[in-house]
Design a protein around this motif. Sequence first.
Motif, short mmCIF file in Angstrom:
data_model
loop_
_atom_site.label_atom_id
_atom_site.label_comp_id
_atom_site.label_asym_id
_atom_site.label_seq_id
_atom_site.Cartn_x
_atom_site.Cartn_y
_atom_site.Cartn_z
N ALA A 17 85.96 57.98 -69.43
CA ALA A 17 85.05 57.51 -70.63
C ALA A 17 84.38 58.63 -71.63
CB ALA A 17 83.98 56.25 -69.92
N GLU A 18 83.13 59.31 -71.02
CA GLU A 18 83.03 60.03 -71.81
C GLU A 18 83.98 60.67 -73.33
OE1 GLU A 18 80.16 62.74 -69.65
OE2 GLU A 18 79.52 60.25 -68.93
N ASN A 19 85.30 61.42 -72.60
CA ASN A 19 86.31 61.79 -73.08
C ASN A 19 86.49 60.91 -74.05
OD1 ASN A 19 86.04 64.45 -71.79
ND2 ASN A 19 86.72 63.76 -69.72
N LEU A 20 86.95 59.82 -73.79
CA LEU A 20 87.38 58.50 -74.41
C LEU A 20 86.04 58.94 -75.98
CD1 LEU A 20 88.23 55.53 -72.58
CD2 LEU A 20 89.81 57.38 -73.51
N VAL A 21 84.89 58.64 -75.72
CA VAL A 21 84.08 58.55 -76.52
C VAL A 21 84.37 59.63 -77.45
CG1 VAL A 21 81.45 58.70 -77.09
CG2 VAL A 21 82.34 57.51 -75.40
N LEU A 22 84.15 61.33 -76.93
CA LEU A 22 84.79 62.52 -77.59
C LEU A 22 85.65 62.52 -78.52
CD1 LEU A 22 83.72 65.06 -74.46
CD2 LEU A 22 82.41 63.74 -76.26
N SER A 23 87.17 61.81 -78.04
CA SER A 23 87.90 61.45 -78.96
C SER A 23 88.26 60.18 -80.20
CB SER A 23 89.73 61.77 -78.07
OG SER A 23 89.07 60.92 -76.95
#
Lengths: 170, 134
Positions: A17-23
């Motif tokens: 989920a954090e990586n989704l936010v970063l992208s």
Amino acid sequence: MFHVITGGSGSGKSEYAENLVLSAGEGERIYIATMIPYGEEGRQRVERHRKLRAQKRFRTVECYTGLENADIPPGGIVLLECMSNLTANEMYEPDGAHERTAEAILRGVDRLRARAKHLFVVTNEVFSDGLAYDEETMRYIACLGAVNCALAQRADAVTEVVYGIPVKVK
Amino acid sequence: MKLIIGGACQGKLAYAKETYHITDGWADGRSCSREELKDCRGVHHFHEYIRRMAAGEPAENLPDLERRASKFACALLRENPELVIVSNELGYGIVPVEKADRLWRELTGRVCTSLAAHADEVVRVVCGIGIRIK
């Protein structure tokens, strides 16, 4: 964009989920933390996660109950984690919504959806061990299940993370 | 035969009712008889039927349990080939402390695996959304 991320304990759903936010592009990254840090173990856990997120330029907003009143600026990229904690808090904390837990949470989510540029909500799969628990725990399981179904209905995308592998549900 | 599986409280029955247009004729695995399974259109809480089945005649050992699972699944497929079966997916947790729970969980897995092998459709429901896995 409203994306629901689910999965079992230790499945890697937070990192996904954090990586989704970063992208998700430009915008203020806001992390809504829902876990009340009980005791030393809880405090250490929260501290560890906070450090990891600081490197990713997240601002942490604590919200243990009353999501609809959370102070969230408009236009941000918001990650709420975890629905299983928020549900427990609303059901059992003195200032929680108690028997109106699901409605209160969904009102809060609807407000966030309207305010945020992108909203990511992490929830938890606790439904598949087959054991019958006491009445209170069953009530919690049913409430979280109902919240998850309602979130998924509203969502543009739903992903179940299985040991780090994202499986598209919607 | 259609098999709908998923965790507890995921909207599996609602999904099955809507998808297969079956509003009535549902047997409830918590209370239905073996006979009802032969002519109902759908059965939900199927894992609870298996729990009762396992409690009535506990398996002696794992080979015995596997034999019984396969026999039961074959009989169901033969008797009611259009049946829609809604079952909780078990076995995604800690091994139960009680032997009876362990045998029930294992039997449910074996029965559903046999059914899935022969089913026209297998759907897994997560957060109210069905994902067709077969």
